[in-house]
Design a protein around this motif. Structure first.
Motif, PDB file in Angstrom:
ATOM      1  N   LYS A  86       0.834  -1.205   0.000  1.00  0.00           N
ATOM      2  CA  LYS A  86       0.000   0.000   0.000  1.00  0.00           C
ATOM      3  C   LYS A  86       0.865   1.250   0.000  1.00  0.00           C
ATOM      4  O   LYS A  86       0.595   2.212  -0.735  1.00  0.00           O
ATOM      5  CB  LYS A  86      -0.912  -0.014   1.229  1.00  0.00           C
ATOM      6  CG  LYS A  86      -1.725   1.262   1.437  1.00  0.00           C
ATOM      7  CD  LYS A  86      -2.734   1.486   0.342  1.00  0.00           C
ATOM      8  CE  LYS A  86      -3.621   2.687   0.662  1.00  0.00           C
ATOM      9  NZ  LYS A  86      -4.564   2.991  -0.409  1.00  0.00           N
ATOM     10  N   ARG A 131      -1.861   1.237  -3.632  1.00  0.00           N
ATOM     11  CA  ARG A 131      -3.043   0.398  -3.752  1.00  0.00           C
ATOM     12  C   ARG A 131      -2.971  -0.760  -2.766  1.00  0.00           C
ATOM     13  O   ARG A 131      -1.884  -1.202  -2.409  1.00  0.00           O
ATOM     14  CB  ARG A 131      -3.163  -0.153  -5.182  1.00  0.00           C
ATOM     15  CG  ARG A 131      -3.583   0.900  -6.201  1.00  0.00           C
ATOM     16  CD  ARG A 131      -3.219   0.483  -7.599  1.00  0.00           C
ATOM     17  NE  ARG A 131      -1.768   0.548  -7.806  1.00  0.00           N
ATOM     18  CZ  ARG A 131      -1.157   0.203  -8.919  1.00  0.00           C
ATOM     19  NH1 ARG A 131      -1.852  -0.258  -9.930  1.00  0.00           N
ATOM     20  NH2 ARG A 131       0.161   0.290  -9.034  1.00  0.00           N
ATOM     21  N   THR A 132      -4.129  -1.233  -2.359  1.00  0.00           N
ATOM     22  CA  THR A 132      -4.170  -2.376  -1.452  1.00  0.00           C
ATOM     23  C   THR A 132      -3.880  -3.657  -2.224  1.00  0.00           C
ATOM     24  O   THR A 132      -3.905  -3.685  -3.469  1.00  0.00           O
ATOM     25  CB  THR A 132      -5.542  -2.507  -0.782  1.00  0.00           C
ATOM     26  OG1 THR A 132      -6.520  -2.838  -1.780  1.00  0.00           O
ATOM     27  CG2 THR A 132      -5.935  -1.213  -0.083  1.00  0.00           C
ATOM     28  N   GLN A 153      -6.835  -4.506  -4.382  1.00  0.00           N
ATOM     29  CA  GLN A 153      -6.925  -3.637  -5.556  1.00  0.00           C
ATOM     30  C   GLN A 153      -5.954  -4.093  -6.642  1.00  0.00           C
ATOM     31  O   GLN A 153      -6.294  -4.093  -7.830  1.00  0.00           O
ATOM     32  CB  GLN A 153      -6.641  -2.192  -5.154  1.00  0.00           C
ATOM     33  CG  GLN A 153      -7.783  -1.535  -4.389  1.00  0.00           C
ATOM     34  CD  GLN A 153      -7.400  -0.163  -3.857  1.00  0.00           C
ATOM     35  OE1 GLN A 153      -6.237   0.109  -3.567  1.00  0.00           O
ATOM     36  NE2 GLN A 153      -8.397   0.704  -3.723  1.00  0.00           N
ATOM     37  N   GLN A 165      -7.412  -7.256  -8.175  1.00  0.00           N
ATOM     38  CA  GLN A 165      -8.535  -6.940  -9.064  1.00  0.00           C
ATOM     39  C   GLN A 165      -8.041  -6.347 -10.373  1.00  0.00           C
ATOM     40  O   GLN A 165      -8.532  -6.707 -11.461  1.00  0.00           O
ATOM     41  CB  GLN A 165      -9.495  -5.954  -8.375  1.00  0.00           C
ATOM     42  CG  GLN A 165     -10.186  -6.482  -7.137  1.00  0.00           C
ATOM     43  CD  GLN A 165     -11.234  -7.537  -7.450  1.00  0.00           C
ATOM     44  OE1 GLN A 165     -11.512  -7.849  -8.601  1.00  0.00           O
ATOM     45  NE2 GLN A 165     -11.806  -8.126  -6.408  1.00  0.00           N
ATOM     46  N   GLU A 166      -7.054  -5.451 -10.298  1.00  0.00           N
ATOM     47  CA  GLU A 166      -6.517  -4.850 -11.512  1.00  0.00           C
ATOM     48  C   GLU A 166      -5.920  -5.904 -12.431  1.00  0.00           C
ATOM     49  O   GLU A 166      -6.114  -5.876 -13.655  1.00  0.00           O
ATOM     50  CB  GLU A 166      -5.456  -3.810 -11.155  1.00  0.00           C
ATOM     51  CG  GLU A 166      -6.023  -2.533 -10.567  1.00  0.00           C
ATOM     52  CD  GLU A 166      -4.928  -1.531 -10.211  1.00  0.00           C
ATOM     53  OE1 GLU A 166      -3.773  -1.741 -10.627  1.00  0.00           O
ATOM     54  OE2 GLU A 166      -5.238  -0.543  -9.537  1.00  0.00           O
ATOM     55  N   LYS A 199     -17.046  -4.452 -11.380  1.00  0.00           N
ATOM     56  CA  LYS A 199     -15.632  -4.105 -11.341  1.00  0.00           C
ATOM     57  C   LYS A 199     -15.097  -3.763 -12.736  1.00  0.00           C
ATOM     58  O   LYS A 199     -14.267  -2.862 -12.897  1.00  0.00           O
ATOM     59  CB  LYS A 199     -14.822  -5.255 -10.730  1.00  0.00           C
ATOM     60  CG  LYS A 199     -15.049  -5.450  -9.238  1.00  0.00           C
ATOM     61  CD  LYS A 199     -14.646  -4.203  -8.474  1.00  0.00           C
ATOM     62  CE  LYS A 199     -14.885  -4.333  -6.993  1.00  0.00           C
ATOM     63  NZ  LYS A 199     -14.528  -3.093  -6.260  1.00  0.00           N
ATOM     64  N   ARG A 215     -13.468  -0.147 -14.018  1.00  0.00           N
ATOM     65  CA  ARG A 215     -12.120  -0.059 -14.578  1.00  0.00           C
ATOM     66  C   ARG A 215     -12.129   0.507 -16.011  1.00  0.00           C
ATOM     67  O   ARG A 215     -11.309   1.355 -16.362  1.00  0.00           O
ATOM     68  CB  ARG A 215     -11.478  -1.441 -14.565  1.00  0.00           C
ATOM     69  CG  ARG A 215     -10.096  -1.512 -15.231  1.00  0.00           C
ATOM     70  CD  ARG A 215      -9.035  -0.850 -14.369  1.00  0.00           C
ATOM     71  NE  ARG A 215      -7.736  -0.843 -15.026  1.00  0.00           N
ATOM     72  CZ  ARG A 215      -6.861  -1.843 -15.002  1.00  0.00           C
ATOM     73  NH1 ARG A 215      -7.168  -2.959 -14.345  1.00  0.00           N
ATOM     74  NH2 ARG A 215      -5.707  -1.727 -15.610  1.00  0.00           N
TER      75      ARG A 215
END
Length: 335
Positions: free
Chosen positions: A270, A275-276, A279, A282-283, A317, A321
């Motif tokens: 982070k 970003r976590t 995250q 997900q990306e 999601k 994006r």
């Protein structure tokens, strides 16, 4: 035993300490193991301490003992054949560790591997330092009970169990404000000074709790520093791992891969990426899903391929994006 009595017992001067205060000096030659003089950086360093005697103490579990260091009596540079934890109960304790000056303040801890050369400066009347001596079997049992293989402290201790690694390491824990470190040490000392049949088992559990607290305190301190704590190479390794395993990657998996604790790995990612962990996952999943859509895959097939079981969540999601639905993303492609 109440804490006030414990404090008084620790501050009482022994006969030898009175002699040292009056100017007598201990002949350390009597304590050296002349058959064991390791050469460290081209210098001969003496070994002090008898492992067989040091690791047997009434009230303590097998492989764990606690001794109070004598005041007014500096200790020359030396090593041991066991792991040692130095703890300052009150006052300060000046030391030289691996050639560098270091001062342990009240309630701070110094973890020393067996071959780490160190010397202890003269302690004053109100400087109380304790040494915890730990055998390898005791370390292994404590690790099994209290720590995972991730994290700075557990990696240090695992290294101490390995015959093939360098044993000159040390870790300084700035735990001055930790109530748990002080409480665990006080309770262990009470078991030592007034032992019962249950004392060894109680002391063993307290030691395991102490290790957990040291690990948490050390990593919390690292996270509060401004300097980058995770090298760029490890950040790249973390990102590569997430990309390769995005469909089923967990924080525990990543932490194990990086040899860090999960909380520590998450916080450092982070800090350095903004970003976590989730995250980033997900990306990576969405990037892969978009690439599959580019090849003509359906939204359902792309979602399933990158690890999404809930199509509504995938649509949400994906729209966040790319600003459109998966179907609209496919329709933009030339036919």
């Amino acid at each position: 035993m109440d804490i006030a009595r414990l404090d008084n017992l620790l501050l009482e001067l022994t006969d030898s300490e009175r002699a040292y205060r009056a100017g007598a000096r201990y002949d350390w030659c009597d304590a050296f193991d002349w058959d064991f003089q390791p050469e460290i950086d081209d210098n001969h360093v003496h070994k002090i301490g008898n492992r067989m005697r040091a690791l047997h103490q009434k009230g303590m579990p097998e492989g764990l003992s606690i001794v109070r260091n004598s005041r007014f009596n500096p200790v020359p540079e030396h090593v041991h054949d066991y792991v040692e934890i130095s703890y300052v109960y009150c006052g300060n304790a000046p030391q030289i560790v691996n050639g560098a000056q270091l001062t342990l303040a009240q309630n701070e801890v110094l973890l020393l591997d067996a071959a780490c050369p160190h010397a202890i400066g003269e302690l004053g009347e109100h400087d109380i330092m304790l040494s915890i001596v730990i055998s390898r079997p005791m370390l292994r049992r404590s690790l099994d009970q209290s720590l995972s293989s991730a994290g700075t402290v557990s990696r240090f201790l695992l290294n101490a169990l390995n015959d093939e690694t360098d044993h000159r390491g040390h870790v300084h824990f700035r735990t001055g404000g930790s109530r748990r470190v002080r409480r665990y040490m006080q309770e262990m000392l009470c078991e030592l000074l007034e032992p019962t049949a249950a004392s060894p088992q109680i002391a063993s559990r307290l030691f395991e709790l102490l290790l957990v607290e040291l690990m948490q305190s050390y990593e919390a301190a690292l996270l509060q520093t401004d300097a980058p704590a995770l090298p760029s190479a490890q950040v790249a390794a973390a990102m590569s791992y997430i990309e390769r395993h995005a469909c089923d990657c967990t924080l525990d998996d990543l932490a194990h891969h990086l040899h860090l604790s999960p909380n520590y790995a998450s916080a450092l990612l982070k800090r350095q990426t903004g970003r976590t962990f989730m995250q980033l996952v997900q990306e990576s999943r969405l990037t892969r899903a978009a690439a599959l859509l580019d090849t003509g895959a359906t939204a359902e097939a792309a979602a399933r391929e990158v690890g999404y079981a809930n199509m509504s969540f995938f649509y949400k999601k994906f729209a966040e994006r790319y600003g459109c639905t998966p179907a609209a993303y496919r329709r933009r492609l030339p036919r």
